[in-house]
Design a protein around this motif. Structure first.
Motif, mmCIF file in Angstrom:
data_model
loop_
_atom_site.group_PDB
_atom_site.id
_atom_site.type_symbol
_atom_site.label_atom_id
_atom_site.label_comp_id
_atom_site.label_asym_id
_atom_site.label_seq_id
_atom_site.Cartn_x
_atom_site.Cartn_y
_atom_site.Cartn_z
ATOM 1 N N UNK A 7 43.553 8.671 53.625
ATOM 2 C CA UNK A 7 43.277 10.075 53.351
ATOM 3 C C UNK A 7 43.561 10.921 54.587
ATOM 4 N N UNK A 8 44.055 12.116 54.350
ATOM 5 C CA UNK A 8 44.296 13.059 55.445
ATOM 6 C C UNK A 8 42.959 13.659 55.886
ATOM 7 N N UNK A 9 42.892 14.223 57.078
ATOM 8 C CA UNK A 9 41.657 14.901 57.504
ATOM 9 C C UNK A 9 41.191 15.961 56.519
ATOM 10 N N UNK A 10 42.115 16.703 55.940
ATOM 11 C CA UNK A 10 41.738 17.732 54.965
ATOM 12 C C UNK A 10 41.135 17.101 53.721
ATOM 13 N N UNK A 11 41.734 16.031 53.248
ATOM 14 C CA UNK A 11 41.204 15.345 52.069
ATOM 15 C C UNK A 11 39.814 14.775 52.340
ATOM 16 N N UNK A 12 39.632 14.194 53.512
ATOM 17 C CA UNK A 12 38.315 13.673 53.869
ATOM 18 C C UNK A 12 37.279 14.794 53.906
ATOM 19 N N UNK A 13 37.650 15.914 54.482
ATOM 20 C CA UNK A 13 36.733 17.039 54.590
ATOM 21 C C UNK A 13 36.306 17.530 53.209
ATOM 22 N N UNK A 14 37.273 17.720 52.331
ATOM 23 C CA UNK A 14 36.959 18.255 51.000
ATOM 24 C C UNK A 14 36.183 17.236 50.178
ATOM 25 N N UNK A 15 36.548 15.965 50.272
ATOM 26 C CA UNK A 15 35.795 14.934 49.565
ATOM 27 C C UNK A 15 34.349 14.917 50.064
ATOM 28 N N UNK A 16 34.150 14.998 51.376
ATOM 29 C CA UNK A 16 32.793 14.997 51.922
ATOM 30 C C UNK A 16 31.974 16.162 51.420
ATOM 31 N N UNK A 17 32.570 17.349 51.387
ATOM 32 C CA UNK A 17 31.845 18.527 50.893
ATOM 33 C C UNK A 17 31.497 18.371 49.412
ATOM 34 N N UNK A 18 32.414 17.835 48.637
ATOM 35 C CA UNK A 18 32.153 17.659 47.203
ATOM 36 C C UNK A 18 31.002 16.688 46.977
ATOM 37 N N UNK A 19 31.019 15.564 47.697
ATOM 38 C CA UNK A 19 29.934 14.588 47.539
ATOM 39 C C UNK A 19 28.608 15.209 47.947
ATOM 40 N N UNK A 20 28.587 15.892 49.073
ATOM 41 C CA UNK A 20 27.342 16.504 49.537
ATOM 42 C C UNK A 20 26.814 17.535 48.545
ATOM 43 N N UNK A 21 27.702 18.356 48.017
ATOM 44 C CA UNK A 21 27.274 19.385 47.069
ATOM 45 C C UNK A 21 26.778 18.772 45.767
ATOM 46 N N UNK A 22 27.480 17.752 45.290
ATOM 47 C CA UNK A 22 27.055 17.152 44.029
ATOM 48 C C UNK A 22 25.727 16.416 44.189
ATOM 49 N N UNK A 23 25.520 15.775 45.347
ATOM 50 C CA UNK A 23 24.233 15.135 45.616
ATOM 51 C C UNK A 23 23.108 16.167 45.574
ATOM 52 N N UNK A 24 23.367 17.338 46.101
ATOM 53 C CA UNK A 24 22.338 18.376 46.194
ATOM 54 C C UNK A 24 22.097 19.083 44.869
ATOM 55 N N UNK A 25 23.171 19.369 44.132
ATOM 56 C CA UNK A 25 23.042 20.249 42.962
ATOM 57 C C UNK A 25 23.155 19.551 41.612
ATOM 58 N N UNK A 26 23.794 18.387 41.572
ATOM 59 C CA UNK A 26 24.091 17.683 40.309
ATOM 60 C C UNK A 26 25.006 18.487 39.403
ATOM 61 N N UNK A 27 25.748 19.436 39.984
ATOM 62 C CA UNK A 27 26.672 20.287 39.236
ATOM 63 C C UNK A 27 28.092 20.020 39.725
ATOM 64 N N UNK A 28 29.070 19.845 38.808
ATOM 65 C CA UNK A 28 30.460 19.663 39.245
ATOM 66 C C UNK A 28 30.892 20.771 40.208
ATOM 67 N N UNK A 29 31.661 20.391 41.212
ATOM 68 C CA UNK A 29 31.980 21.297 42.315
ATOM 69 C C UNK A 29 33.380 21.876 42.120
ATOM 70 N N UNK A 30 33.489 23.193 42.166
ATOM 71 C CA UNK A 30 34.769 23.861 41.989
ATOM 72 C C UNK A 30 35.375 24.313 43.301
#
Length: 353
Positions: A5-28
């Protein structure tokens, strides 16, 4: 071989996982751009998300434009992006007070499972340890009737085991005291495994002197010194009310699934013993996510577990919960609890597998 994964892909994947863990809502994409000031257009983020989905790290429900992590996405996050944060002083004190507040290990495990469930918001598991390698500290013999003796086996780990033995006739107090003294002299400081394997040899020379009473112990050696954890696997389970608060368990069907899991201790024991073996080999907190779990009933959940050691015996502390769990917090809780039980708490954290 799949590309890195590229640094950008890692960053976005990390944010998506963190947001979904917190909200349980699909991340846009628009949400990510706005919240994290990414300096990217929503279209660019959507393209990255599409690539991550193609590689199996994300998927999106048909009714939503947002993405949620797959098992593979969670695994990459745990292995590569997770920042494990220390527990608060108050949380450490709560764990220490339970561990240090009681002498009986069974009581400690019962209370610690409740505490872990409360602070982790997951289903918590504390297993009674295997005791084959537990060391005998004292053996007592108490006459409770003319034909029944109560044998109390105390182990270095803090476990106490009581067994009732049948005898053919009343035995004098003096003879019981003599038998107890002989057994303690010859068996103390040995493991249960050693005692069971060598019991006859260790008391053979006093067999004729002590008569029928010692024959009762010879016939009952397997009953007295077996590893009762292997025969009666016991678990302390906590956190049922807490785990049911998660959105994953709002439907009656999902509630039924998790309650059936709670009631099936054999399945839990089987899976956590596998995790315990991995924890022993790696000396780390083990995280098993969804499809990685060996039993079908656990494939909708994540499991986090580690081994504790106390007084020469060991068991497992762990949690079961939604794959959308706060892995950083749960790993910290399990790690610190096992260290507290093992008497090795400090500010450092072990790794994870």
């Amino acid at each position: 071989m799949e590309r890195e994964l590229t640094p950008r892909e890692k960053m976005i994947l990390g944010y998506i996982v963190q947001e979904f863990i917190t909200t349980a809502i699909p991340v846009g994409s628009r949400y990510l751009v706005k919240k994290y000031n990414l300096g990217l257009s929503p279209a660019t983020v959507r393209n990255v998300m599409a690539d991550l989905e193609d590689m199996g790290y994300l998927w999106h429900p048909h009714t939503s434009a947002g993405r949620i992590p797959t098992d593979k996405g969670y695994r990459f996050y745990v292995d590569n992006l997770l920042e494990i944060k220390d527990l608060s002083p108050a949380e450490k004190e709560a764990i220490n007070s339970v561990v240090q507040g009681k002498e009986e290990l069974e009581e400690i495990l019962k209370d610690i499972s409740k505490l872990i469930g409360k602070i982790s918001k997951q289903l918590s598991i504390a297993s009674t340890p295997q005791i084959n390698d537990a060391i005998l500290t004292k053996l007592d013999i108490i006459s409770i009737s003319d034909t029944k003796l109560l044998v109390v086996i105390s182990l270095k780990s803090g476990l106490v085991r009581t067994i009732v033995l049948e005898v053919s006739s009343e035995i004098s107090r003096d003879k019981l005291d003599f038998v107890r003294a002989v057994l303690n002299e010859r068996l103390s400081c040995l493991t249960l495994r050693q005692i069971k394997e060598t019991f006859i040899e260790r008391i053979r020379d006093v067999e004729s002197e002590l008569g029928g009473i010692i024959n009762v112990f010879i016939r009952s050696a397997d009953k007295l010194f077996y590893d009762f954890y292997d025969v009666v696997d016991r678990l302390h389970i906590g956190g049922v009310p807490e785990v049911l608060d998660h959105p994953e368990f709002k439907s009656p069907e999902k509630i039924r699934d998790i309650m059936e899991l709670v009631e099936n201790e054999d399945e839990i024991i089987k899976v956590f013993q596998m995790l315990r073996t991995s924890a022993m080999e790696s000396d780390k907190v083990i995280v098993s996510i969804g499809e990685e779990n060996p039993e079908d009933k656990f494939k909708n959940y994540s499991l986090v577990a580690s081994e504790y050691r106390i007084g020469g015996v060991s068991g497992v502390i762990g949690v079961i919960g939604p794959k959308r769990m706060n892995y950083s917090r749960v790993i910290s809780i399990i790690n610190y609890t096992c260290k507290a039980l093992s008497g090795t708490t400090d500010s450092s954290l072990t790794g994870i597998d």
